[in-house]
Design a protein around this motif. Sequence first.
Motif, short mmCIF file in Angstrom:
data_model
loop_
_atom_site.label_atom_id
_atom_site.label_comp_id
_atom_site.label_asym_id
_atom_site.label_seq_id
_atom_site.Cartn_x
_atom_site.Cartn_y
_atom_site.Cartn_z
N LEU A 1 0.93 -1.13 0.07
CA LEU A 1 0.18 -0.13 0.11
C LEU A 1 0.86 1.32 0.06
O LEU A 1 1.91 1.13 0.75
N PRO A 2 0.46 2.42 -0.54
CA PRO A 2 1.04 3.54 -0.27
C PRO A 2 1.57 3.86 0.94
O PRO A 2 0.40 3.95 1.64
N ILE A 3 2.74 4.17 1.36
CA ILE A 3 3.05 3.84 2.85
C ILE A 3 2.70 5.40 3.28
O ILE A 3 2.17 5.34 4.54
N ASP A 4 3.02 6.47 2.48
CA ASP A 4 2.38 7.57 3.10
C ASP A 4 1.97 8.52 1.94
O ASP A 4 2.66 9.08 1.14
N ALA A 5 0.49 8.50 2.06
CA ALA A 5 -0.01 9.10 0.73
C ALA A 5 0.45 10.65 0.71
O ALA A 5 0.41 11.10 -0.50
N ARG A 6 0.38 11.41 1.81
CA ARG A 6 1.12 12.68 1.74
C ARG A 6 2.25 13.00 1.14
O ARG A 6 2.66 13.69 0.37
N ARG A 7 3.31 11.79 1.34
CA ARG A 7 4.40 11.97 0.42
C ARG A 7 4.31 11.86 -0.83
O ARG A 7 4.95 12.43 -1.71
N GLN A 8 3.43 11.03 -1.33
CA GLN A 8 3.10 10.62 -2.54
C GLN A 8 2.53 12.00 -3.24
O GLN A 8 3.04 12.37 -4.40
N THR A 9 1.65 12.49 -2.58
CA THR A 9 0.98 13.85 -3.24
C THR A 9 2.09 14.98 -3.40
O THR A 9 2.13 15.85 -3.91
N GLU A 10 2.94 15.02 -2.21
CA GLU A 10 4.21 15.89 -2.09
C GLU A 10 4.87 15.87 -3.42
O GLU A 10 5.52 16.99 -3.93
N LEU A 11 5.10 14.63 -3.75
CA LEU A 11 6.24 14.38 -4.87
C LEU A 11 5.49 14.91 -6.19
O LEU A 11 6.04 15.29 -6.90
N ILE A 12 4.11 14.74 -6.25
CA ILE A 12 3.39 15.04 -7.56
C ILE A 12 3.70 16.55 -7.71
O ILE A 12 3.77 17.16 -8.63
N LYS A 13 3.20 17.16 -6.44
CA LYS A 13 3.30 18.71 -6.39
C LYS A 13 4.59 19.18 -6.60
O LYS A 13 4.57 20.24 -7.60
N LEU A 14 5.73 18.64 -6.08
CA LEU A 14 6.93 19.11 -6.75
C LEU A 14 7.28 18.73 -7.99
O LEU A 14 7.98 19.70 -8.63
N ARG A 15 6.83 17.85 -8.48
CA ARG A 15 7.08 17.56 -9.94
C ARG A 15 6.33 18.72 -10.86
O ARG A 15 6.95 18.99 -11.94
N GLN A 16 5.12 18.90 -10.53
CA GLN A 16 4.29 20.12 -11.26
C GLN A 16 5.10 21.33 -11.22
O GLN A 16 5.16 22.07 -12.19
N GLU A 17 5.55 21.74 -9.84
CA GLU A 17 6.44 23.00 -9.64
C GLU A 17 7.70 22.91 -10.44
O GLU A 17 7.91 24.01 -11.02
N ILE A 18 8.25 21.73 -10.78
CA ILE A 18 9.60 21.84 -11.66
C ILE A 18 9.10 22.08 -13.14
O ILE A 18 10.13 22.83 -13.47
#
Lengths: 164, 362
Positions: free
Chosen positions: A116-133
Motif C-alpha cells: 500500500l502507498p506507505i504515506d499518501a502525503r509523501r506521494q502527493t508531495e512528490l506530484i506537487k514538486l514535479r508540477q512545480e519543477i
Amino acid sequence: MKQKCQVCGERAVIHITQIEEEGAASQLHFCYRHAQDYLKESDNPSSSPASGSSEEEGVPETSVACPVCGMTFAKFRETGRLGCPNDYEIFRTELKPLLENIHGNLRHVGKVPKRLPIDARRQTELIKLRQEIQQAVAIEDYERAALLRDQIDSLEKEEKRPSE
Amino acid sequence: MDLNDLAPRNGEWLRGDGSDADIVISSRVRLARNLADFPFCSRADEAQRRDIENKLRTSIGDVHGDQSLIFFDVGRLDDLDRQFLVERQLISRELASGQGSRSVAIAPREDVSLMVNEEDHLRLQVLHSGYSVRQCWETVNKLDDLVEERVTFAFSEEFGYLTACPTNVGTGMRASVMLHLPALSMTKQIDRVFRALQKIQLAVRGLYGEGSQASGDFYQISNNITLGKTEDAIISNIEVVVPTIVNYERTARRSLIKENKQTLHDRVSRAYGILQAAQTISSEETMALLSSVRMGVNLNLIDDVRIDLINDLFIHTQPAHLQKLEGRPLEGEDRNIARASYLRKRLSEIHRTKPPTDSQAN
C-alpha cells in the motif's frame, strides 16, 4: 445502446460522433443539458458565457482547484479525465454521485496491493514538486528547478527505504 | 523481433483454438494502474511522461519470466506500424493516436501487452485465443503482483485503484470476450441479446473497442462496472453470460439450417465465390463475406477450406497488414485491388497444396 452522459453520468440522450484531425472518430454521449453546453462551447470556443451557464448551480465546488495538480472540477467535466490521485480526495463530494451512477457502488471490494502507498502525503508531495519543477523549467528558473530536483530525489529515496 | 516478422502470422487473438473457438474468438483482461507519485497522463508534461516510462520500463522489463518482452516506442513508430499493432489488438486506438512519450511491451507470443502512458500510466493486457477469460485474469493478476513489487500504485482503501477516468476506478479491470455471432446478426436477434446484456451491466462493442462498428459480426462483451465488485465476481458475471449467448448463436444457426438451408447455403457460397473472384474489394465487404464463409465452414456447408485460413484472412486483409505483406504503401483503390488479388491467391492455394499437417488444425 444505453449510454451515460460523460459529464454527469445521467442517461445520455444525445450522441455525437466527432471526427478528429486524422480522420479518427470519437463518440461523445451527453444528457440534454450537457449536450447543449458542449455544442455551445465547440461553436464559439472564445466566448465564456456558454461555460458560465452550465455552472450556475455548482459555483462553489467548481472553482476549487486541486493543490497538487491544479485540476478543477469544471475542467474534469470538460475532459472526463482527472489530473492526479489526489483529485479523488479534493472532489470527493462531486465525484460520489457520479461514481454511484456509473458503478452503483461507492466502495472498493476487490484486490488490494500487497504494498500500500506507505504515506499518501509523501506521494502527493512528490506530484506537487514535479508540477512545480515543470513550471520552473517553463519560466527558465533553473536554479529553482535544481532545488526542486534535489527535494524530489531525497523524497524518492525515503520512499524506497521502508519497502526493502 | 521486427514488426515485419509478425505480419505473416495471425496473432494470438485469431489463432482459432481454445474451447468453443467456432464462436468465442478470444478472451482478454486488462488492468489500469497509475504510479502513486506522478500526476495522471493528461496532466503530465513530456519530461514527466519520460520519467514514468523509464520507471515502468525498468519495472516491467523482467516480470514476464519465460519470454522476454519486446519494447516499442510508439511515438517513434510510423503510422503504418501503429495501425498494424492496433489491428493485432496489441495496442489501443487511443495509444496509437496519442501524443508524447508512450510505449508498449509485447510478449513474443502476443498474449501479453503492457501499454505505458495511454490514458493511465500502465495498462496490463492478457489476451488468449478462445474462451479463457478466467485464465487471462489469473495471468494478468500475477503480472500485476510482480510489477507491484517494484513500484507503488495509486490506491485508496475506499475507491481502490485510482484511475484517470472514474469509469475504471476500483479494480481497474475490463474483462472481455470477443464473439463471432453471424446467425444472431442475420436473424436480427442480436439487439435483443444486447438489451438483455445491458440489464446486467455488460457492454457490447465492435471489433476494435469503444465506438467501433461490429464489422465481420464480431462483438466484444465486457463489464461496465469496476467499483464495488471483486475481480472474481466480474469474471463470474461474464462466465454466466457467455455460454448462454453461445447457445443462442448455435440455436440460431440450427434453425437457419433447418428452415432455410438453401438460402443459407446460397448466401455462404456466394460470399465464398465473391472472395475467390473479386478484382477489387473494400475491407468492410471482405469482413462481411469472410464472416459468412466462416459460419459456412463451421456448419460444413463449405468443405474445402480450413477455418484457420479464414481466421488468417480476417487479419491479413486489414489495411496495415495488407501493406506490410505486400511490402509497399497502398492507398484507396490500389489497396482494394491488392486486397482482392491477395484473397484470390490465398483461396486458390488451397486447391493446389495439401494443408500443412497438423499442429494448427482444429
